[in-house]
Design a protein around this motif. Structure first.
Motif, mmCIF file in Angstrom:
data_model
loop_
_atom_site.group_PDB
_atom_site.id
_atom_site.type_symbol
_atom_site.label_atom_id
_atom_site.label_comp_id
_atom_site.label_asym_id
_atom_site.label_seq_id
_atom_site.Cartn_x
_atom_site.Cartn_y
_atom_site.Cartn_z
ATOM 1 N N ALA A 159 7.158 -11.136 -1.537
ATOM 2 C CA ALA A 159 8.356 -11.079 -1.939
ATOM 3 C C ALA A 159 8.506 -9.706 -2.335
ATOM 4 O O ALA A 159 7.836 -9.235 -2.941
ATOM 5 C CB ALA A 159 8.151 -12.015 -3.364
ATOM 6 N N GLU A 160 9.843 -9.197 -2.268
ATOM 7 C CA GLU A 160 10.138 -7.783 -2.427
ATOM 8 C C GLU A 160 10.356 -7.667 -4.040
ATOM 9 O O GLU A 160 11.792 -8.156 -4.467
ATOM 10 C CB GLU A 160 11.183 -7.554 -1.530
ATOM 11 C CG GLU A 160 11.442 -5.889 -1.591
ATOM 12 C CD GLU A 160 12.612 -5.369 -0.898
ATOM 13 O OE1 GLU A 160 12.852 -4.231 -0.765
ATOM 14 O OE2 GLU A 160 12.889 -6.101 0.277
ATOM 15 N N VAL A 161 9.716 -7.411 -5.066
ATOM 16 C CA VAL A 161 9.815 -7.140 -6.316
ATOM 17 C C VAL A 161 9.340 -5.873 -6.741
ATOM 18 O O VAL A 161 8.290 -5.387 -6.360
ATOM 19 C CB VAL A 161 9.150 -8.300 -7.127
ATOM 20 C CG1 VAL A 161 9.426 -8.144 -8.646
ATOM 21 C CG2 VAL A 161 9.669 -9.738 -6.683
ATOM 22 N N SER A 162 10.375 -4.999 -7.600
ATOM 23 C CA SER A 162 9.684 -3.758 -8.177
ATOM 24 C C SER A 162 9.187 -4.199 -9.467
ATOM 25 O O SER A 162 9.673 -4.766 -10.313
ATOM 26 C CB SER A 162 10.936 -2.824 -8.445
ATOM 27 O OG SER A 162 11.517 -2.693 -6.877
ATOM 28 N N PHE A 163 7.806 -3.570 -9.648
ATOM 29 C CA PHE A 163 7.128 -3.670 -11.035
ATOM 30 C C PHE A 163 6.575 -2.410 -11.756
ATOM 31 O O PHE A 163 6.921 -1.322 -10.920
ATOM 32 C CB PHE A 163 5.673 -4.167 -10.599
ATOM 33 C CG PHE A 163 5.824 -5.591 -10.190
ATOM 34 C CD1 PHE A 163 5.926 -6.643 -10.870
ATOM 35 C CD2 PHE A 163 5.800 -5.816 -8.835
ATOM 36 C CE1 PHE A 163 6.081 -8.082 -10.489
ATOM 37 C CE2 PHE A 163 5.689 -6.839 -8.308
ATOM 38 C CZ PHE A 163 5.677 -8.190 -8.970
ATOM 39 N N LEU A 164 7.023 -2.359 -12.666
ATOM 40 C CA LEU A 164 7.110 -1.192 -13.870
ATOM 41 C C LEU A 164 6.200 -1.472 -14.919
ATOM 42 O O LEU A 164 6.585 -2.462 -15.664
ATOM 43 C CB LEU A 164 8.374 -0.594 -14.235
ATOM 44 C CG LEU A 164 8.535 0.798 -14.951
ATOM 45 C CD1 LEU A 164 7.894 2.004 -14.190
ATOM 46 C CD2 LEU A 164 10.005 0.842 -15.441
ATOM 47 N N GLN A 165 5.333 -0.375 -15.206
ATOM 48 C CA GLN A 165 4.458 -0.496 -16.691
ATOM 49 C C GLN A 165 5.530 0.023 -17.929
ATOM 50 O O GLN A 165 6.042 1.117 -17.750
ATOM 51 C CB GLN A 165 3.379 0.231 -16.733
ATOM 52 C CG GLN A 165 2.512 -0.277 -17.952
ATOM 53 C CD GLN A 165 1.385 0.448 -17.764
ATOM 54 O OE1 GLN A 165 0.797 1.304 -17.043
ATOM 55 N NE2 GLN A 165 0.214 0.189 -18.762
#
Length: 281
Positions: A159-165
């Motif tokens: 799944a193409e999901v962008s993650f950010l802290q």
């Protein structure tokens, strides 16, 4: 690896956890362990199918006997029919949160942008992307460990999901705008601890669960301010909430400028979700 008959394994697990659960629940958990660990159905167990025990099984059995949730011991759980890895850095996904995903899917348009705040295992954004591939999906979490798990799940499930802290309370330092912002933030008050099962209190991350008694809506206030600033006109804020604070959360969102706010119940009939729409120009 050691081979063992599945009914014997069921008995072994049931006996190990018998001090923590009623007999019927203990047996149900044992069946769930075999489903997660070896993909065995009830018919497989009736037919006494044999399974191979991993080398670390004695240690896992000790963890089960200590009351640790089976999802952590097995390292995975199902959410909307997708298998997600979980660990002590992430909450175990609940069925109520599956309904939150369904709420988003009912209102999101093709090619829309979605942000999940406080993503944990990534079950919300990954499910949204898998079930609606045209979506542009991002996710935030303050926990580095949770983000590592979420990224692992996204890679495994393709799944193409962008993650950010990102800390929601520091949202002014962030960038971006979205059609939908969704969140299942911490909402259990400290005083509710006495009503909770030990396997939740002792093993699930308190950072993702609890809020102070005197500031129970702190995350919802931050999310409302953030959404008013960053939602596109006509966009939606979709939230999972504490069932005891439904009316107060609705009032908060109205006070923050949302014109359309709906309080929705879960499959148990409890106030559990809110959908608020930002007015368009």
């Amino acid at each position: 690896m050691k081979l063992i008959s599945s009914p014997i394994l069921i008995q072994q697990i049931t006996e190990a956890i018998s001090t923590h659960y009623e007999p019927s629940e203990a047996r149900a958990i044992a069946f769930r362990c075999l489903d997660l660990g070896w993909n065995l159905s009830s018919m497989d167990i009736i037919l006494k199918k044999e399974v191979e025990l991993p080398i670390d099984w004695p240690g896992r059995l000790v963890r089960l006997a200590a009351g640790e949730p089976l999802q952590y011991v097995m390292g995975k759980t199902y959410f909307r029919d997708h298998l997600f890895a979980v660990n002590s850095e992430t909450l175990i996904p609940r069925p109520e949160t599956e309904e939150l995903v369904e709420l988003v899917l009912r209102h999101v348009q093709e090619n829309a942008s979605v942000l999940d705040v406080g993503t944990g295992s990534g079950c919300i954004p990954i499910s949204l992307k898998l079930e609606r591939p045209s979506l542009q999906v991002e996710a935030w979490d303050i926990s580095k460990g949770a983000l590592e798990m979420a990224r692992q799940n996204a890679e495994t499930l393709q799944a193409e999901v962008s993650f950010l802290q990102q800390d929601i309370f520091a949202w002014p330092s962030s960038v971006g705008s979205w059609d939908i912002i969704v969140s299942n933030p911490p909402y259990v008050t400290e005083k509710e601890k006495e009503q909770m099962a030990n396997h939740v209190l002792d093993f699930e991350p308190h950072l993702a669960l609890f809020v102070p008694n005197d500031d129970a809506l702190k995350y919802y206030e931050a999310l409302a301010d953030f959404a008013q600033a960053r939602l596109l006109d006509g966009g939606y804020l979709c939230l999972e909430i504490n069932q005891y604070f439904g009316t107060q959360t609705v009032e908060l969102l109205f006070s923050k400028g949302f014109q359309e706010v709906k309080l929705l119940t879960d499959f148990k009939g409890n106030d559990r979700m809110i959908m608020a729409q930002k007015s368009g120009l």
